[in-house]
Design an enzyme around this catalytic site. Structure first.
Site, PDB file in Angstrom:
ATOM      1  N   ARG A 101       0.883  -1.179   0.000  1.00  0.00           N
ATOM      2  CA  ARG A 101       0.000   0.000   0.000  1.00  0.00           C
ATOM      3  C   ARG A 101       0.911   1.217   0.000  1.00  0.00           C
ATOM      4  NH1 ARG A 101      -5.369   1.335   3.477  1.00  0.00           N
ATOM      5  NH2 ARG A 101      -6.133  -0.023   1.821  1.00  0.00           N
ATOM      6  N   HIS A 128      -7.212   0.926  -6.634  1.00  0.00           N
ATOM      7  CA  HIS A 128      -7.439   0.036  -5.492  1.00  0.00           C
ATOM      8  C   HIS A 128      -8.108  -1.241  -6.022  1.00  0.00           C
ATOM      9  CE1 HIS A 128      -7.753  -1.284  -1.494  1.00  0.00           C
ATOM     10  NE2 HIS A 128      -8.540  -0.373  -0.962  1.00  0.00           N
ATOM     11  N   GLN A 131     -10.084  -3.721  -3.693  1.00  0.00           N
ATOM     12  CA  GLN A 131     -11.400  -3.220  -3.310  1.00  0.00           C
ATOM     13  C   GLN A 131     -12.412  -3.521  -4.415  1.00  0.00           C
ATOM     14  OE1 GLN A 131     -12.367  -1.556  -0.287  1.00  0.00           O
ATOM     15  NE2 GLN A 131     -14.311  -2.144  -1.183  1.00  0.00           N
ATOM     16  N   ASP A 211     -18.110   7.176  -1.257  1.00  0.00           N
ATOM     17  CA  ASP A 211     -16.734   7.079  -0.746  1.00  0.00           C
ATOM     18  C   ASP A 211     -16.369   8.421  -0.107  1.00  0.00           C
ATOM     19  OD1 ASP A 211     -14.201   6.181  -0.131  1.00  0.00           O
ATOM     20  OD2 ASP A 211     -13.446   6.226  -2.189  1.00  0.00           O
ATOM     21  N   CYS A 251     -16.622   1.751   0.384  1.00  0.00           N
ATOM     22  CA  CYS A 251     -15.414   0.942   0.612  1.00  0.00           C
ATOM     23  C   CYS A 251     -14.924   1.023   2.054  1.00  0.00           C
ATOM     24  CB  CYS A 251     -14.313   1.350  -0.357  1.00  0.00           C
ATOM     25  SG  CYS A 251     -13.785   3.062  -0.149  1.00  0.00           S
ATOM     26  N   ARG A 279     -13.878  -8.344   1.349  1.00  0.00           N
ATOM     27  CA  ARG A 279     -12.447  -8.100   1.138  1.00  0.00           C
ATOM     28  C   ARG A 279     -11.663  -9.375   1.461  1.00  0.00           C
ATOM     29  NH1 ARG A 279     -10.196  -3.065   1.117  1.00  0.00           N
ATOM     30  NH2 ARG A 279      -8.381  -4.290   0.462  1.00  0.00           N
TER      31      ARG A 279
HETATM   32  N1   CP Z   1     -11.288   0.034   2.052  1.00  0.00           N
HETATM   33  C1   CP Z   1     -10.033  -0.096   2.535  1.00  0.00           C
HETATM   34  O1   CP Z   1      -9.069  -0.285   1.786  1.00  0.00           O
HETATM   35  O2   CP Z   1      -9.956  -0.096   3.892  1.00  0.00           O
HETATM   36  P1   CP Z   1      -8.606   0.100   4.709  1.00  0.00           P
HETATM   37  O3   CP Z   1      -8.017   1.440   4.312  1.00  0.00           O
HETATM   38  O4   CP Z   1      -9.006   0.056   6.158  1.00  0.00           O
HETATM   39  O5   CP Z   1      -7.658  -1.023   4.364  1.00  0.00           O
END
Ligand code: CP
Length: 294
Positions: A101, A128, A131, A211, A251, A279
């Site tokens: 990430r 992402h 997601q 979002d 998300c 997820r």
């Molecule tokens: N939606 C998502 O990626 O959540 P986090 O940032 O908590 O990993």
């Protein structure tokens, strides 16, 4: 399929295959999944906070018989203490997969370019994809495996989550609508129907997607963003303009009362928490394909 850097790198067949494996693993979960990743390790590198991504990947590896090593930016110094390429060349000789990430999407491309083991994008400034897999799985739970002909209306910022969702919609034959302020339009090669008025945007939507208006790294813009995005809140009035069967997705994390109201998030149309749980299942499908050869 060697890595997952962007959804647009996958074929429609690969996308459907990962989702099918995800559903199979979820169906078999109560009886215990086969330890198909036994002896395998996923390194997880985080430059930003995470709840869902961190827990779902770690739990997913555990349920498939593997393990994880979690690395933070402070200890690794990626791009500062050593180059992204050197980091990756070291890691590929020790672990069987790398998940990262990052702020800068180019870092993921640099990793994938030299890595002999799968590299997974766990969120970047651009996209992402993990997601999006969970989003598609949640829509399949509601509308069936074949999503072609369905419509998703993404309300708000044309951000990384929207970009990956638009890409997976293209793979699965779903119409993607974006409704957001003029200066926050989604930049993507995927097909997008742009409808400025959110009420008009949700008129034929099977799923409405909310979002955050202020993504990680945009905190300096918070006041200006909250003002310009105010008309794009997903609330009961907006939901009333959508078909009765429309579901609501987010998300997470959600800023309740800002981009989505309590009444919608906790209401009967919300699939937000099953979506978060997916997820885990979607990424198990991805890990099984990339690291388990399924
Ligand atoms: N939606 C998502 O990626 O959540 P986090 O940032 O908590 O990993």
């Amino acid at each position: 399929m060697k890595h997952l850097i962007n959804i647009c790198d996958m074929t429609p067949e690969q996308t459907r295959h990962v989702l099918a494996v995800a559903h199979e693993l979820r169906d078999a979960r109560a009886a215990g999944n086969e330890p198909i990743l036994s002896g395998k390790t996923l390194a997880m590198y985080f430059e930003k906070p995470s709840l869902r991504t961190r827990v779902s990947f770690e739990q997913g590896m555990y349920e498939l018989g593997g393990r994880v090593i979690v690395l933070g930016q402070g200890e690794v110094g990626l791009g500062q203490r050593e180059s992204v390429a050197d980091f990756t060349r070291v890691m590929e000789g020790m672990v069987q997969g790398i998940m990262a990430r990052v702020y800068d999407h180019a870092m993921l491309e640099q990793m994938a370019a030299v890595s002999g083991v799968p590299v997974i994008n766990a969120l970047s400034d651009l996209s992402h994809p993990c997601q999006a897999l969970a989003d598609a799985m949640t829509m399949q739970d509601e509308f069936g495996e074949d999503l072609s002909g369905r419509t998703v209306a993404f309300i708000g910022d044309g951000n990384n989550v929207a970009r990956s969702l638009a890409a997976i919609c293209e793979k699965l034959g779903v119409t993607f609508i974006h409704s957001g302020p003029a200066n926050f339009q989604l930049e993507t090669d995927a097909p997008v129907e742009r409808i400025g008025d959110p009420q008009a945007a949700v008129k034929n939507a099977d799923a409405i997607y909310a979002d955050t208006f202020v993504s990680m790294g945009q905190e300096d813009e918070k006041a200006a963003r909250l003002k310009v995005f105010e008309p794009y809140q997903v609330n009961e009035q907006l939901l009333a303009a959508a078909p009765d069967h429309a579901i609501v997705l987010h998300c997470l994390p959600a800023y309740r009362g800002i981009e989505i109201t309590d009444a919608v998030m906790d209401g009967p149309s919300s699939r937000v928490f099953p979506q978060a749980h997916n997820r885990l299942h979607a990424q198990k499908g991805l890990l099984a394909v990339l690291m388990g050869g399924l």
